[in-house]
Scaffold this motif. Structure first.
Motif, PDB file in Angstrom:
ATOM      1  N   TYR A  35      21.335   4.599 -38.419  1.00 49.70           N
ATOM      2  CA  TYR A  35      22.214   3.551 -38.887  1.00 49.70           C
ATOM      3  C   TYR A  35      21.786   2.216 -38.293  1.00 49.70           C
ATOM      4  CZ  TYR A  35      25.756   6.914 -40.503  1.00 49.70           C
ATOM      5  OH  TYR A  35      26.426   7.906 -41.170  1.00 49.70           O
ATOM      6  N   GLN A  37      23.533  -1.434 -37.223  1.00 48.67           N
ATOM      7  CA  GLN A  37      24.777  -2.184 -37.026  1.00 48.67           C
ATOM      8  C   GLN A  37      24.428  -3.650 -36.790  1.00 48.67           C
ATOM      9  OE1 GLN A  37      27.331  -1.470 -33.481  1.00 48.67           O
ATOM     10  NE2 GLN A  37      29.044  -1.344 -34.921  1.00 48.67           N
ATOM     11  N   LYS A  41      29.141  -6.127 -36.589  1.00 44.90           N
ATOM     12  CA  LYS A  41      29.566  -4.740 -36.345  1.00 44.90           C
ATOM     13  C   LYS A  41      29.538  -3.873 -37.601  1.00 44.90           C
ATOM     14  CE  LYS A  41      30.599  -5.158 -31.931  1.00 44.90           C
ATOM     15  NZ  LYS A  41      29.900  -4.394 -30.873  1.00 44.90           N
ATOM     16  N   PHE A  42      29.021  -4.413 -38.714  1.00 41.81           N
ATOM     17  CA  PHE A  42      28.966  -3.616 -39.937  1.00 41.81           C
ATOM     18  C   PHE A  42      27.910  -2.533 -39.781  1.00 41.81           C
ATOM     19  CE2 PHE A  42      29.870  -2.591 -44.140  1.00 41.81           C
ATOM     20  CZ  PHE A  42      28.695  -2.437 -44.847  1.00 41.81           C
ATOM     21  N   LEU A  43      28.297  -1.298 -40.082  1.00 42.58           N
ATOM     22  CA  LEU A  43      27.431  -0.138 -39.867  1.00 42.58           C
ATOM     23  C   LEU A  43      26.964   0.396 -41.212  1.00 42.58           C
ATOM     24  CD1 LEU A  43      26.694   1.491 -37.254  1.00 42.58           C
ATOM     25  CD2 LEU A  43      28.480   3.076 -37.904  1.00 42.58           C
ATOM     26  N   ILE A  55      16.796  13.410 -46.828  1.00 44.67           N
ATOM     27  CA  ILE A  55      17.790  13.625 -47.867  1.00 44.67           C
ATOM     28  C   ILE A  55      18.506  12.339 -48.272  1.00 44.67           C
ATOM     29  CG2 ILE A  55      18.183  16.064 -47.383  1.00 44.67           C
ATOM     30  CD1 ILE A  55      20.666  15.251 -45.775  1.00 44.67           C
ATOM     31  N   ILE A  56      18.537  11.356 -47.405  1.00 43.66           N
ATOM     32  CA  ILE A  56      19.090  10.052 -47.754  1.00 43.66           C
ATOM     33  C   ILE A  56      18.064   8.993 -47.377  1.00 43.66           C
ATOM     34  CG2 ILE A  56      20.863   8.316 -47.273  1.00 43.66           C
ATOM     35  CD1 ILE A  56      22.828  10.551 -46.757  1.00 43.66           C
ATOM     36  N   GLU A  58      18.148   5.084 -48.030  1.00 43.20           N
ATOM     37  CA  GLU A  58      18.820   3.914 -48.581  1.00 43.20           C
ATOM     38  C   GLU A  58      17.822   2.805 -48.874  1.00 43.20           C
ATOM     39  OE1 GLU A  58      22.598   3.348 -49.190  1.00 43.20           O
ATOM     40  OE2 GLU A  58      21.677   5.274 -49.670  1.00 43.20           O
ATOM     41  N   PHE A  90      21.543   2.854 -34.412  1.00 42.12           N
ATOM     42  CA  PHE A  90      22.163   4.066 -33.887  1.00 42.12           C
ATOM     43  C   PHE A  90      21.569   5.292 -34.558  1.00 42.12           C
ATOM     44  CE2 PHE A  90      25.454   2.657 -31.123  1.00 42.12           C
ATOM     45  CZ  PHE A  90      25.855   1.423 -31.597  1.00 42.12           C
ATOM     46  N   THR A  97      24.541  19.400 -43.287  1.00 41.78           N
ATOM     47  CA  THR A  97      24.811  18.410 -44.329  1.00 41.78           C
ATOM     48  C   THR A  97      26.068  18.812 -45.064  1.00 41.78           C
ATOM     49  OG1 THR A  97      22.486  17.918 -44.581  1.00 41.78           O
ATOM     50  CG2 THR A  97      23.910  17.367 -46.418  1.00 41.78           C
ATOM     51  N   GLY A  98      27.031  17.940 -45.077  1.00 38.71           N
ATOM     52  CA  GLY A  98      28.282  18.243 -45.754  1.00 38.71           C
ATOM     53  C   GLY A  98      29.262  17.138 -45.482  1.00 38.71           C
ATOM     54  N   PRO A  99      30.203  16.908 -46.359  1.00 37.28           N
ATOM     55  CA  PRO A  99      31.101  15.756 -46.238  1.00 37.28           C
ATOM     56  C   PRO A  99      32.152  15.896 -45.151  1.00 37.28           C
ATOM     57  CG  PRO A  99      31.726  17.093 -48.102  1.00 37.28           C
ATOM     58  CD  PRO A  99      30.452  17.693 -47.568  1.00 37.28           C
ATOM     59  N   GLN A 103      30.051  13.040 -37.238  1.00 37.57           N
ATOM     60  CA  GLN A 103      28.754  12.707 -36.692  1.00 37.57           C
ATOM     61  C   GLN A 103      28.869  12.366 -35.213  1.00 37.57           C
ATOM     62  OE1 GLN A 103      26.725   9.880 -39.317  1.00 37.57           O
ATOM     63  NE2 GLN A 103      27.738  10.842 -41.060  1.00 37.57           N
ATOM     64  N   PHE A 105      27.110  10.253 -32.273  1.00 38.78           N
ATOM     65  CA  PHE A 105      26.241   9.083 -32.179  1.00 38.78           C
ATOM     66  C   PHE A 105      25.576   8.957 -30.810  1.00 38.78           C
ATOM     67  CE2 PHE A 105      26.908   6.502 -36.003  1.00 38.78           C
ATOM     68  CZ  PHE A 105      27.936   7.218 -36.596  1.00 38.78           C
TER      69      PHE A 105
END
Lengths: 114, 114
Positions: A35, A37, A41-43, A55-56, A58, A90, A97-99, A103, A105
């Motif tokens: 990630y 940031q 502070k936007f992550l 798998i991701i 962006e 971070f 993997t699953g919703p 997580q 950190f």
């Protein structure tokens, strides 16, 4: 004893340089993340790997290249650093993997590009 | 696409007062919802999460949150603030489809006055 560790904690470098950030987790998790940031502070997620498989991915500049040598490690290499890359990065992990998985950190790597 | 809105970038309460941090989400399917806390110069850690079942979720350090589908909200509360609660709080939602990407809100900084 640390669950998710990152090195280095601080990184100060000049524009145009190439740098790497390393991440390791000893939780036995299958999934790892990077990630960014920003100063507000936007992550935002950058990448995610599950068992060494991407798998991701962006929309990030291709100057950023993740690498997962094994499921306990996820490194981030950044080429040709720019001022806008200054942020806290971070690493995180989750059991799979699953919703519904939370997580875990790492402490973050503060990157400053001058 | 899912999104998370946290109302109020800064919230200030007196020690012993009620803490209320607001989070609204948008989702076309029932979401998985999380609250994370970030102390200064540290990574995020999970406070609580909602997956299914009971809509009132209890977390660590005396925090709880209630999932209200009709209001698309997941507000975080604590009856009595402590000085040690001063931190940045992030609401997050994970998409149930695709790469299970977690979307974080912009964060709310909680200040606790003595």
């Amino acid at each position: 004893d640390t669950a998710v560790s990152q090195t280095p904690k601080y990184l100060v470098t000049q524009m145009g340089n190439d740098k790497s950030i390393k991440c390791e987790q000893n939780l036995g998790h299958d999934t790892m993340y990077w990630y960014k940031q920003d100063s507000k502070k936007f992550l935002k997620i950058m990448f995610s790997y599950n068992n060494k498989e991407l798998i991701i991915n962006e929309t990030v500049p291709n100057r950023f290249s993740p690498k997962s040598p094994d499921k306990a490690h996820l490194n981030l290499h950044i080429n040709s650093l720019e001022l806008g890359d200054s942020a806290v990065y971070f690493c995180a992990s989750s059991p799979a993997t699953g919703p519904y998985y939370e997580q875990y950190f790492g402490p973050g790597t503060r990157l400053t590009v001058t | 696409a899912q999104s998370v809105t946290q109302l109020g970038s800064h919230v200030s309460v007196s020690e012993g007062a009620l803490v209320l941090l607001r989070c609204n989400y948008s989702s076309s399917v029932p979401p998985y919802l999380f609250w994370y806390v970030q102390y200064p110069n540290q990574g995020l850690q999970l406070l609580l999460k909602y997956t299914t079942g009971a809509t009132l979720v209890k977390g660590i350090n005396g925090f709880e949150a209630e999932f209200k589908k009709s209001e698309t909200s997941f507000h975080l509360t604590k009856p009595s603030a402590h000085m040690s609660d001063a931190a940045e709080y992030f609401c997050a939602v994970t998409e149930r489809t695709g790469g299970f990407k977690t979307i974080f809100g912009a964060g709310t900084r909680l200040f606790v006055k003595a």
